[in-house]
Design a protein around this motif. Structure first.
Motif, PDB file in Angstrom:
ATOM      1  N   ALA A  19       0.982  -0.994   0.165  1.00 52.89           N
ATOM      2  CA  ALA A  19      -0.187  -0.088  -0.062  1.00 52.89           C
ATOM      3  C   ALA A  19       0.736   1.330  -0.009  1.00 52.89           C
ATOM      4  N   VAL A  20       0.427   2.240  -0.732  1.00 48.93           N
ATOM      5  CA  VAL A  20       1.271   3.646  -0.863  1.00 48.93           C
ATOM      6  C   VAL A  20       0.242   4.681  -0.343  1.00 48.93           C
ATOM      7  N   ALA A  21       0.918   5.460   0.437  1.00 49.77           N
ATOM      8  CA  ALA A  21       0.435   6.808   0.845  1.00 49.77           C
ATOM      9  C   ALA A  21       1.279   7.870   0.176  1.00 49.77           C
ATOM     10  N   THR A  22       0.357   8.813  -0.542  1.00 51.83           N
ATOM     11  CA  THR A  22       1.042   9.937  -1.291  1.00 51.83           C
ATOM     12  C   THR A  22       0.469  11.028  -0.904  1.00 51.83           C
ATOM     13  N   VAL A  23       1.307  11.950  -0.736  1.00 52.80           N
ATOM     14  CA  VAL A  23       1.145  13.509  -0.498  1.00 52.80           C
ATOM     15  C   VAL A  23       0.370  13.964  -1.455  1.00 52.80           C
ATOM     16  N   VAL A  24      -0.924  14.300  -1.538  1.00 53.34           N
ATOM     17  CA  VAL A  24      -1.764  14.938  -2.816  1.00 53.34           C
ATOM     18  C   VAL A  24      -1.707  16.344  -2.677  1.00 53.34           C
ATOM     19  N   ALA A  25      -1.832  16.964  -1.397  1.00 56.55           N
ATOM     20  CA  ALA A  25      -1.833  18.390  -1.556  1.00 56.55           C
ATOM     21  C   ALA A  25      -1.223  18.838  -0.230  1.00 56.55           C
ATOM     22  N   VAL A  26      -0.615  20.264  -0.020  1.00 55.97           N
ATOM     23  CA  VAL A  26      -0.335  20.748   1.304  1.00 55.97           C
ATOM     24  C   VAL A  26      -0.619  22.078   1.299  1.00 55.97           C
ATOM     25  N   GLY A  27      -0.714  22.657   2.809  1.00 53.54           N
ATOM     26  CA  GLY A  27      -1.225  23.776   3.053  1.00 53.54           C
ATOM     27  C   GLY A  27      -0.113  24.498   3.888  1.00 53.54           C
ATOM     28  N   ARG A  32       7.126  18.121   3.185  1.00 56.42           N
ATOM     29  CA  ARG A  32       7.275  17.331   2.013  1.00 56.42           C
ATOM     30  C   ARG A  32       6.326  17.737   1.013  1.00 56.42           C
ATOM     31  N   ARG A  33       6.475  17.730  -0.403  1.00 58.39           N
ATOM     32  CA  ARG A  33       5.698  18.162  -1.343  1.00 58.39           C
ATOM     33  C   ARG A  33       5.011  17.196  -1.890  1.00 58.39           C
ATOM     34  N   PRO A  34       3.696  17.423  -2.822  1.00 60.22           N
ATOM     35  CA  PRO A  34       3.000  16.503  -3.514  1.00 60.22           C
ATOM     36  C   PRO A  34       3.781  15.709  -4.223  1.00 60.22           C
ATOM     37  N   GLY A  35       3.281  14.183  -4.137  1.00 57.45           N
ATOM     38  CA  GLY A  35       4.147  13.142  -4.743  1.00 57.45           C
ATOM     39  C   GLY A  35       4.934  12.520  -3.710  1.00 57.45           C
ATOM     40  N   ALA A  36       5.232  12.971  -2.602  1.00 59.98           N
ATOM     41  CA  ALA A  36       5.949  12.198  -1.677  1.00 59.98           C
ATOM     42  C   ALA A  36       5.326  11.116  -1.015  1.00 59.98           C
ATOM     43  N   SER A  49       8.955   8.392   2.838  1.00 56.09           N
ATOM     44  CA  SER A  49       8.282   9.392   3.916  1.00 56.09           C
ATOM     45  C   SER A  49       7.229  10.455   3.389  1.00 56.09           C
ATOM     46  N   VAL A  50       6.172  10.733   4.055  1.00 55.47           N
ATOM     47  CA  VAL A  50       5.309  11.669   3.734  1.00 55.47           C
ATOM     48  C   VAL A  50       5.453  12.976   4.388  1.00 55.47           C
ATOM     49  N   SER A  51       6.321  12.885   5.646  1.00 55.89           N
ATOM     50  CA  SER A  51       6.251  14.124   6.540  1.00 55.89           C
ATOM     51  C   SER A  51       7.573  14.533   7.154  1.00 55.89           C
ATOM     52  N   GLY A  52       8.593  13.680   6.922  1.00 58.36           N
ATOM     53  CA  GLY A  52       9.786  13.984   7.518  1.00 58.36           C
ATOM     54  C   GLY A  52       9.733  13.338   8.988  1.00 58.36           C
ATOM     55  N   CYS A  91       4.640  21.786  12.713  1.00 59.16           N
ATOM     56  CA  CYS A  91       4.969  22.873  12.080  1.00 59.16           C
ATOM     57  C   CYS A  91       4.122  23.564  11.622  1.00 59.16           C
ATOM     58  N   GLY A  92       2.739  23.367  12.047  1.00 57.09           N
ATOM     59  CA  GLY A  92       1.728  24.275  11.334  1.00 57.09           C
ATOM     60  C   GLY A  92       1.194  23.964  10.056  1.00 57.09           C
ATOM     61  N   GLY A  93       1.605  23.212   9.205  1.00 55.89           N
ATOM     62  CA  GLY A  93       1.084  22.690   7.892  1.00 55.89           C
ATOM     63  C   GLY A  93       0.136  21.875   7.799  1.00 55.89           C
ATOM     64  N   VAL A  94      -0.619  21.476   6.791  1.00 54.34           N
ATOM     65  CA  VAL A  94      -1.573  20.689   6.537  1.00 54.34           C
ATOM     66  C   VAL A  94      -1.177  19.810   5.201  1.00 54.34           C
TER      67      VAL A  94
END
Length: 405
Positions: A19-27, A32-36, A49-52, A91-94
């Motif tokens: 199974a793969v978890a992929t970052v779709v969007a960030v705010g 990490r950026r989309p695609g991580a 990794s999706v978030s470090g 870090c405050g992101g989404v």
């Protein structure tokens, strides 16, 4: 998921389910950026990794659950004021994360495997997957190669396949990963869609002119940053594999003649370390007229002034000369070849990402200058707008756990 294609391709060749978890969007501020991506196989082995580190444990469990039930889910992770140490981005992101299983019986597996194999071979390819839209399209994927040819698709919807293939082809041409929004008319399925497009392109080129000690250090840093590195020098005694064992290619030729015949693009960086007018002037006269990302030349400020005067005499215009980064690198007080290579690499990154090169301490500007960047008119956040599916609404089911922003 294409950012970890080498490992996932090996898993696929071994017949493993994963199974793969992929970052779709960030705010906001996110590491990490989309695609991580983070992937987990049936043995519990994890790569990527999706978030470090911030939400890895929660995402790992979502992958394990997806392998068990075969369900694709979309989850949002963000900062939680109530518990800063809960699963969230302190870090405050989404970030929005798509978690998808790739089991032997999943319809998207053959398409995903083909995309992983292409990426592992260093070929250009884009993988498009539905993030938000009708349930009937869940688990479908489309692989797009240069020229618009596609594999797989979204069921019996050729119009949708053509629309997504055209949009994904544009992402691939630009080497971009992100989401695109397709309205009801374009989707041909009665509701708008959000599509994640992951692009895998060959590594960007770094061409280092001048087989000097500084070049040896810059080759190592260039490889560390993911470049395909070429060293070019007209002197065969210096341009040798023994001196540059980490270079992908060593060319013994006059620099400007090599640049005339080799392929470059908008991601290519050219670093001129020859420090000799007979090499520099014809080389830079050509380089400053090419559509490359970066042109830098080594030398003192006196050398730069002399070089600029010679280039003007050779017909280089002021707008062309303004593209030249000289003296090359950022002011780090560098002395050694290694420190100088670091200063050059720092300037290349700052130029690509829009950074100022100033210390972050005491500043108030965004740390991630490209946060939220997307192709105008096409890509957008995962959610928002009538008919779009937010995590837990009608696009994909919301996964248990995580911190909703």
């Amino acid at each position: 998921m294409l950012d970890i294609a080498d490992e996932l391709n090996r898993w696929a060749e071994q017949g493993r389910d994963f199974a793969v978890a992929t970052v779709v969007a960030v705010g906001g501020s996110a590491p990490r950026r989309p695609g991580a991506a983070l992937a987990v196989d049936t043995d519990g082995t994890a790569v990527g990794s999706v978030s470090g580190g911030c939400v890895e444990a929660a995402v790992y469990e979502l992958c394990r659950q997806a392998l068990q039930d075969g369900e694709t889910v979309l989850e949002r992770f963000g900062y939680d004021d109530g518990d800063a140490f809960a699963a969230g981005l302190t870090c405050g992101g989404v970030i929005d994360v798509l978690v998808a299983p790739f089991r032997a019986d999943d319809p998207a597996r053959p398409v995903a495997v083909a995309a992983l194999a292409a990426a592992a071979r260093g070929e250009a390819a884009a993988l498009a997957r539905i993030v938000a839209g009708p349930a009937a399209l869940r688990g479908r994927a489309l692989l797009v190669r240069p020229g618009g040819s596609g594999e797989g698709g979204f069921g019996a919807r050729p119009e949708l396949d053509r629309t997504v293939a055209a949009e994904a082809g544009a992402f691939l041409d630009a080497g971009r990963t992100g989401t695109l929004e397709i309205g009801e008319r374009g989707s041909r399925c009665g509701s708008p869609l959000t599509v994640l497009v992951e692009s895998s392109v060959p590594p960007p080129r770094m061409i280092v002119f001048g087989a000097v000690d500084f070049a040896s250090a810059l080759v190592r840093v260039g490889k560390f940053l993911g470049h395909h590195v070429t060293v070019c020098d007209a002197r065969p005694v210096f341009a040798t594999p023994a001196r540059f064992p980490e270079a992908d290619e060593i060319v013994v030729e006059w620099p400007h003649r090599y640049l005339e015949r080799t392929g470059v693009d908008g991601r290519t960086v050219l670093c001129v370390l020859t420090h000799d007018a007979k090499f520099d002037v014809p080389l830079l006269r050509l380089a400053l007229r090419l559509p490359v990302a970066y042109v830098g030349a080594m030398g003192s400020r006196r050398t730069h002034l002399d070089r600029a005067a010679r280039l003007r005499e050779a017909g280089v215009t002021e707008p062309e000369l303004a593209r030249l980064r000289s003296p090359i690198g950022l002011d780090l007080g560098a002395r050694t070849p290694q420190e100088t290579a670091l200063s050059i690499a720092a300037e290349i990154v700052a130029h690509r990402r829009g950074g100022s090169g100033a210390p972050l301490t005491g500043g108030h500007t965004p740390i991630h200058h490209d946060a939220g960047a997307r192709p105008a008119g096409r890509a957008g956040p995962v959610a928002g707008g009538a008919g779009d599916a937010r995590p837990g609404e009608k696009g994909f089911p919301r996964a248990p756990g995580g911190v909703l922003a």
